[in-house]
Design a protein around this motif. Structure first.
Motif, PDB file in Angstrom:
ATOM      1  N   ARG A 157       0.836  -1.211   0.000  1.00  0.00           N
ATOM      2  CA  ARG A 157       0.000   0.000   0.000  1.00  0.00           C
ATOM      3  C   ARG A 157       0.865   1.253   0.000  1.00  0.00           C
ATOM      4  O   ARG A 157       0.561   2.239  -0.680  1.00  0.00           O
ATOM      5  CB  ARG A 157      -0.928  -0.003   1.214  1.00  0.00           C
ATOM      6  N   TYR A 158       1.953   1.212   0.754  1.00  0.00           N
ATOM      7  CA  TYR A 158       2.863   2.356   0.764  1.00  0.00           C
ATOM      8  C   TYR A 158       3.475   2.573  -0.619  1.00  0.00           C
ATOM      9  O   TYR A 158       3.567   3.711  -1.093  1.00  0.00           O
ATOM     10  CB  TYR A 158       3.971   2.142   1.796  1.00  0.00           C
ATOM     11  N   GLU A 159       3.890   1.514  -1.270  1.00  0.00           N
ATOM     12  CA  GLU A 159       4.499   1.632  -2.596  1.00  0.00           C
ATOM     13  C   GLU A 159       3.521   2.245  -3.598  1.00  0.00           C
ATOM     14  O   GLU A 159       3.914   3.034  -4.466  1.00  0.00           O
ATOM     15  CB  GLU A 159       4.963   0.259  -3.090  1.00  0.00           C
ATOM     16  N   THR A 160       2.250   1.900  -3.480  1.00  0.00           N
ATOM     17  CA  THR A 160       1.237   2.471  -4.374  1.00  0.00           C
ATOM     18  C   THR A 160       1.134   3.977  -4.187  1.00  0.00           C
ATOM     19  O   THR A 160       1.087   4.748  -5.157  1.00  0.00           O
ATOM     20  CB  THR A 160      -0.134   1.815  -4.118  1.00  0.00           C
ATOM     21  N   VAL A 161       1.111   4.419  -2.933  1.00  0.00           N
ATOM     22  CA  VAL A 161       1.038   5.852  -2.641  1.00  0.00           C
ATOM     23  C   VAL A 161       2.310   6.560  -3.095  1.00  0.00           C
ATOM     24  O   VAL A 161       2.264   7.638  -3.703  1.00  0.00           O
ATOM     25  CB  VAL A 161       0.798   6.075  -1.131  1.00  0.00           C
ATOM     26  N   ALA A 162       3.465   5.960  -2.823  1.00  0.00           N
ATOM     27  CA  ALA A 162       4.744   6.578  -3.186  1.00  0.00           C
ATOM     28  C   ALA A 162       4.864   6.763  -4.695  1.00  0.00           C
ATOM     29  O   ALA A 162       5.474   7.733  -5.167  1.00  0.00           O
ATOM     30  CB  ALA A 162       5.898   5.728  -2.662  1.00  0.00           C
ATOM     31  N   ALA A 163       4.275   5.857  -5.457  1.00  0.00           N
ATOM     32  CA  ALA A 163       4.357   5.945  -6.915  1.00  0.00           C
ATOM     33  C   ALA A 163       3.506   7.081  -7.469  1.00  0.00           C
ATOM     34  O   ALA A 163       3.716   7.533  -8.600  1.00  0.00           O
ATOM     35  CB  ALA A 163       3.925   4.623  -7.539  1.00  0.00           C
ATOM     36  N   GLU A 164       2.544   7.561  -6.674  1.00  0.00           N
ATOM     37  CA  GLU A 164       1.617   8.587  -7.154  1.00  0.00           C
ATOM     38  C   GLU A 164       1.921   9.980  -6.612  1.00  0.00           C
ATOM     39  O   GLU A 164       1.265  10.951  -6.988  1.00  0.00           O
ATOM     40  CB  GLU A 164       0.184   8.202  -6.766  1.00  0.00           C
ATOM     41  N   THR A 165       2.887  10.084  -5.728  1.00  0.00           N
ATOM     42  CA  THR A 165       3.155  11.367  -5.093  1.00  0.00           C
ATOM     43  C   THR A 165       4.389  12.026  -5.702  1.00  0.00           C
ATOM     44  O   THR A 165       5.027  11.490  -6.610  1.00  0.00           O
ATOM     45  CB  THR A 165       3.343  11.175  -3.578  1.00  0.00           C
ATOM     46  N   VAL A 166       4.728  13.199  -5.180  1.00  0.00           N
ATOM     47  CA  VAL A 166       5.903  13.930  -5.664  1.00  0.00           C
ATOM     48  C   VAL A 166       7.164  13.270  -5.112  1.00  0.00           C
ATOM     49  O   VAL A 166       7.239  12.947  -3.920  1.00  0.00           O
ATOM     50  CB  VAL A 166       5.840  15.409  -5.222  1.00  0.00           C
ATOM     51  N   ASN A 167       8.146  13.081  -5.976  1.00  0.00           N
ATOM     52  CA  ASN A 167       9.420  12.484  -5.575  1.00  0.00           C
ATOM     53  C   ASN A 167      10.533  13.518  -5.635  1.00  0.00           C
ATOM     54  O   ASN A 167      10.542  14.386  -6.522  1.00  0.00           O
ATOM     55  CB  ASN A 167       9.782  11.312  -6.489  1.00  0.00           C
ATOM     56  N   LEU A 168      11.467  13.408  -4.721  1.00  0.00           N
ATOM     57  CA  LEU A 168      12.652  14.262  -4.757  1.00  0.00           C
ATOM     58  C   LEU A 168      13.662  13.681  -5.742  1.00  0.00           C
ATOM     59  O   LEU A 168      13.849  12.462  -5.800  1.00  0.00           O
ATOM     60  CB  LEU A 168      13.279  14.374  -3.371  1.00  0.00           C
ATOM     61  N   THR A 169      14.317  14.571  -6.503  1.00  0.00           N
ATOM     62  CA  THR A 169      15.267  14.111  -7.523  1.00  0.00           C
ATOM     63  C   THR A 169      16.606  14.844  -7.412  1.00  0.00           C
ATOM     64  O   THR A 169      17.050  15.496  -8.364  1.00  0.00           O
ATOM     65  CB  THR A 169      14.684  14.320  -8.929  1.00  0.00           C
ATOM     66  N   PRO A 170      17.254  14.774  -6.256  1.00  0.00           N
ATOM     67  CA  PRO A 170      18.547  15.470  -6.107  1.00  0.00           C
ATOM     68  C   PRO A 170      19.641  14.816  -6.951  1.00  0.00           C
ATOM     69  O   PRO A 170      19.544  13.663  -7.311  1.00  0.00           O
ATOM     70  CB  PRO A 170      18.836  15.331  -4.609  1.00  0.00           C
TER      71      PRO A 170
END
Length: 211
Positions: A198-211
């Motif tokens: 469930r966490y992976e599903t949410v993480a795939a749909e949210t904003v990601n940091l790209t440093p």
């Protein structure tokens, strides 16, 4: 003859116990040499024990954004034109360059370099970032979530994070809790536990940091 045979057998038995034959000596010598040749395992050395979190890509790949008399750190994101802005003074820093897995929790907001934080409730987020020794882990990319409720170290390579997700309206705040073990294994960061999917599903749909 019986009386003569018994002492003779006893003598032979005693001689066998006190005077081991050549074959027995060879076996003992072989075992000793094998044990001495066993390889010794050495712990992995800490390559950069004096490294600070400010030396990692979290800071070196970001920009400083002045805002109301303070300097925020603006981390690039995969949301076009937006930065994730956070104050180093408001960071939960558990970075350790001598451990295979360490972390920091960033409290911040999406925004841009010209105007600073967006100032809306939906733009506010937390991010937990992970490090492998003195290197920022960027695959998988750190993901924004409404709240990082708690972080607990379970071992040198395992960190348990309680993620709080705002699954409905912004005003309702956190509505879902995911307890996830983040594990460094076989050269990569993986997630485990009953809430991992469930966490992976949410993480795939949210904003990601790209440093």
């Amino acid at each position: 003859m019986t009386k003569i045979a018994l002492p003779l057998l006893a003598a032979l038995s005693l001689g066998a116990c006190t005077s081991p034959g050549p074959d027995e000596v060879t076996v003992l010598t072989t075992v000793t040499e094998t044990a001495a040749a066993a390889p010794q395992s050495e712990p992995e050395e800490c390559a950069n024990p004096d490294a600070r979190i400010e030396d990692t890509a979290l800071f070196t790949s970001s920009q400083t954004v002045p805002f109301h008399g303070t300097d925020l750190i603006g981390v690039p994101t995969d949301f076009s034109g937006f930065l994730f802005l956070f104050s180093p003074d408001n960071m939960r820093n558990n970075f350790d360059p001598c451990l295979p897995l360490s972390w920091a929790v960033l409290h911040g907001s999406n925004g841009d370099a010209e105007r600073g934080p967006a100032g809306t409730g939906s733009s506010i987020a937390d991010v937990v970032v992970f490090f492998h020794y003195d290197e920022l882990i960027t695959d998988p990319a750190p993901s924004e979530i409404r709240s990082i409720e708690d972080v607990t170290r379970l071992g040198d390579t395992t960190v348990q994070v309680i993620h709080g997700h705002a699954g409905r309206s912004t005003a309702e705040g956190v509505t879902e809790i995911y307890v996830v073990d983040h594990v460094w294994r076989d050269g990569r960061l993986v997630t485990e536990g009953p809430d991992a999917a469930r966490y992976e599903t949410v993480a795939a749909e949210t904003v990601n940091l790209t440093p």
